[in-house]
Design a protein around this motif. Structure first.
Motif, PDB file in Angstrom:
ATOM      1  N   LEU A 191      59.241  24.748  -1.186  1.00  0.00           N
ATOM      2  CA  LEU A 191      58.624  26.057  -0.968  1.00  0.00           C
ATOM      3  C   LEU A 191      57.319  26.203  -1.754  1.00  0.00           C
ATOM      4  CD1 LEU A 191      58.784  28.904   0.257  1.00  0.00           C
ATOM      5  CD2 LEU A 191      60.076  29.567  -1.780  1.00  0.00           C
ATOM      6  N   ILE A 192      57.327  25.815  -3.019  1.00  0.00           N
ATOM      7  CA  ILE A 192      56.125  25.923  -3.851  1.00  0.00           C
ATOM      8  C   ILE A 192      55.005  25.049  -3.291  1.00  0.00           C
ATOM      9  CG2 ILE A 192      55.171  25.348  -6.127  1.00  0.00           C
ATOM     10  CD1 ILE A 192      57.769  26.413  -7.338  1.00  0.00           C
ATOM     11  N   CYS A 193      55.339  23.851  -2.853  1.00  0.00           N
ATOM     12  CA  CYS A 193      54.325  22.969  -2.258  1.00  0.00           C
ATOM     13  C   CYS A 193      53.755  23.585  -0.979  1.00  0.00           C
ATOM     14  CB  CYS A 193      54.915  21.591  -1.977  1.00  0.00           C
ATOM     15  SG  CYS A 193      55.116  20.581  -3.453  1.00  0.00           S
ATOM     16  N   GLN A 194      54.604  24.160  -0.144  1.00  0.00           N
ATOM     17  CA  GLN A 194      54.116  24.814   1.082  1.00  0.00           C
ATOM     18  C   GLN A 194      53.170  25.947   0.731  1.00  0.00           C
ATOM     19  OE1 GLN A 194      57.731  25.994   3.041  1.00  0.00           O
ATOM     20  NE2 GLN A 194      57.991  24.012   4.056  1.00  0.00           N
ATOM     21  N   GLU A 195      53.536  26.753  -0.266  1.00  0.00           N
ATOM     22  CA  GLU A 195      52.697  27.875  -0.659  1.00  0.00           C
ATOM     23  C   GLU A 195      51.354  27.420  -1.218  1.00  0.00           C
ATOM     24  OE1 GLU A 195      56.335  30.923  -1.828  1.00  0.00           O
ATOM     25  OE2 GLU A 195      55.270  29.863  -3.414  1.00  0.00           O
ATOM     26  N   ALA A 196      51.340  26.250  -1.864  1.00  0.00           N
ATOM     27  CA  ALA A 196      50.098  25.704  -2.421  1.00  0.00           C
ATOM     28  C   ALA A 196      49.355  24.848  -1.395  1.00  0.00           C
ATOM     29  CB  ALA A 196      50.409  24.877  -3.668  1.00  0.00           C
ATOM     30  N   ASN A 197      49.895  24.758  -0.162  1.00  0.00           N
ATOM     31  CA  ASN A 197      49.315  23.958   0.909  1.00  0.00           C
ATOM     32  C   ASN A 197      49.210  22.478   0.507  1.00  0.00           C
ATOM     33  OD1 ASN A 197      48.391  23.673   3.514  1.00  0.00           O
ATOM     34  ND2 ASN A 197      46.250  23.998   2.935  1.00  0.00           N
ATOM     35  N   ILE A 198      50.309  21.995  -0.075  1.00  0.00           N
ATOM     36  CA  ILE A 198      50.396  20.603  -0.529  1.00  0.00           C
ATOM     37  C   ILE A 198      51.565  19.935   0.185  1.00  0.00           C
ATOM     38  CG2 ILE A 198      50.943  19.124  -2.536  1.00  0.00           C
ATOM     39  CD1 ILE A 198      48.230  20.422  -2.812  1.00  0.00           C
ATOM     40  N   ASP A 199      51.366  18.724   0.662  1.00  0.00           N
ATOM     41  CA  ASP A 199      52.442  17.939   1.267  1.00  0.00           C
ATOM     42  C   ASP A 199      53.179  17.222   0.141  1.00  0.00           C
ATOM     43  OD1 ASP A 199      54.109  16.179   2.603  1.00  0.00           O
ATOM     44  OD2 ASP A 199      52.523  15.297   3.827  1.00  0.00           O
ATOM     45  N   ALA A 200      54.427  17.597  -0.085  1.00  0.00           N
ATOM     46  CA  ALA A 200      55.211  17.032  -1.190  1.00  0.00           C
ATOM     47  C   ALA A 200      55.444  15.532  -1.033  1.00  0.00           C
ATOM     48  CB  ALA A 200      56.550  17.756  -1.313  1.00  0.00           C
ATOM     49  N   ALA A 201      55.321  15.021   0.177  1.00  0.00           N
ATOM     50  CA  ALA A 201      55.527  13.591   0.414  1.00  0.00           C
ATOM     51  C   ALA A 201      54.271  12.764   0.148  1.00  0.00           C
ATOM     52  CB  ALA A 201      55.996  13.371   1.852  1.00  0.00           C
ATOM     53  N   LYS A 202      53.138  13.431  -0.053  1.00  0.00           N
ATOM     54  CA  LYS A 202      51.897  12.703  -0.333  1.00  0.00           C
ATOM     55  C   LYS A 202      51.914  12.110  -1.731  1.00  0.00           C
ATOM     56  CE  LYS A 202      47.929  14.029   2.290  1.00  0.00           C
ATOM     57  NZ  LYS A 202      46.615  14.634   2.257  1.00  0.00           N
ATOM     58  N   MET A 203      51.189  11.013  -1.876  1.00  0.00           N
ATOM     59  CA  MET A 203      51.048  10.424  -3.201  1.00  0.00           C
ATOM     60  C   MET A 203      50.185  11.349  -4.058  1.00  0.00           C
ATOM     61  SD  MET A 203      50.650   6.355  -2.491  1.00  0.00           S
ATOM     62  CE  MET A 203      49.531   6.505  -1.120  1.00  0.00           C
ATOM     63  N   LEU A 204      50.576  11.466  -5.306  1.00  0.00           N
ATOM     64  CA  LEU A 204      49.865  12.333  -6.235  1.00  0.00           C
ATOM     65  C   LEU A 204      48.383  11.969  -6.304  1.00  0.00           C
ATOM     66  CD1 LEU A 204      50.184  14.605  -8.262  1.00  0.00           C
ATOM     67  CD2 LEU A 204      50.791  12.913  -9.974  1.00  0.00           C
ATOM     68  N   SER A 205      48.095  10.685  -6.222  1.00  0.00           N
ATOM     69  CA  SER A 205      46.710  10.229  -6.294  1.00  0.00           C
ATOM     70  C   SER A 205      45.879  10.692  -5.091  1.00  0.00           C
ATOM     71  CB  SER A 205      46.663   8.700  -6.413  1.00  0.00           C
ATOM     72  OG  SER A 205      47.307   8.101  -5.307  1.00  0.00           O
ATOM     73  N   GLN A 206      46.538  11.142  -4.015  1.00  0.00           N
ATOM     74  CA  GLN A 206      45.831  11.621  -2.820  1.00  0.00           C
ATOM     75  C   GLN A 206      45.560  13.130  -2.858  1.00  0.00           C
ATOM     76  OE1 GLN A 206      48.699  10.263   0.081  1.00  0.00           O
ATOM     77  NE2 GLN A 206      47.319   8.601   0.713  1.00  0.00           N
ATOM     78  N   ILE A 207      46.062  13.794  -3.879  1.00  0.00           N
ATOM     79  CA  ILE A 207      45.871  15.242  -3.983  1.00  0.00           C
ATOM     80  C   ILE A 207      44.655  15.494  -4.868  1.00  0.00           C
ATOM     81  CG2 ILE A 207      46.922  17.451  -4.633  1.00  0.00           C
ATOM     82  CD1 ILE A 207      48.436  15.986  -2.395  1.00  0.00           C
ATOM     83  N   TYR A 208      43.622  16.108  -4.294  1.00  0.00           N
ATOM     84  CA  TYR A 208      42.407  16.394  -5.055  1.00  0.00           C
ATOM     85  C   TYR A 208      42.638  17.538  -6.031  1.00  0.00           C
ATOM     86  CZ  TYR A 208      40.189  13.386  -1.638  1.00  0.00           C
ATOM     87  OH  TYR A 208      39.863  12.312  -0.858  1.00  0.00           O
TER      88      TYR A 208
END
Length: 158
Positions: free
Chosen positions: A55-72
């Motif tokens: 839920l928190i990832c959805q609210e932050a518009n983040i894909d929880a399955a993505k690699m952390l290094s791919q999140i700007y």
């Protein structure tokens, strides 16, 4: 907090007590450097229950399955802000007639009686039905909920 005009009431939850935004961001950068294939879910799974994490990832518009290094950075900042201060809207109450109190909960031996801070999870303050306190009928349980909430809230605000 609700205004006298009936404004929206809300509670803000912190799912990383004691952490600051920059601390989280630095830890995530370090983790992505040491484990470049680690996902957001893997990084947070030991700290936040999976359904809440989703839920928190959805609210932050983040894909929880993505690699952390791919999140700007902007995405990491949004995620950190949701973890540290997630609003929980309160729509109202059902009134005294519908109020209930239950028994059981966290043993008082695990709580500092002066502040109601958990000895197991420092930074977490507990009150009301979460704690194993049971009173006689006649409002004693309600009084415990209100009084313990006041103690825990004041101690957490320091």
């Amino acid at each position: 907090r609700a205004g006298e005009s009936g404004a929206e009431r809300r509670v803000v939850a912190n799912f990383a007590p004691g952490a600051r935004e920059e601390t989280l961001l630095d830890a995530w950068v370090e983790m992505s450097a040491h484990e470049p294939r680690a996902t957001v879910r893997a990084m947070l799974s030991g700290q936040i229950p999976d359904r809440l994490l989703t839920l928190i990832c959805q609210e932050a518009n983040i894909d929880a399955a993505k690699m952390l290094s791919q999140i700007y950075r902007p995405g990491r900042v949004r995620l950190a802000q949701r973890i540290l201060a997630r609003p929980l809207p309160v729509s109202g109450v059902l009134g005294y007639e519908k109020a209930e109190v239950t028994a059981g909960g966290i043993t008082l031996a695990e709580v500092d009686p002066r502040t109601l801070e958990s000895r197991v999870a420092p930074g977490v303050h507990l009150c009301g039905e979460v704690l194993d306190v049971e009173g006689r009928l006649g409002g004693f349980n309600f009084q415990w909920a209100w009084s313990s909430g006041t103690v825990a809230g004041r101690a957490a605000a320091i």
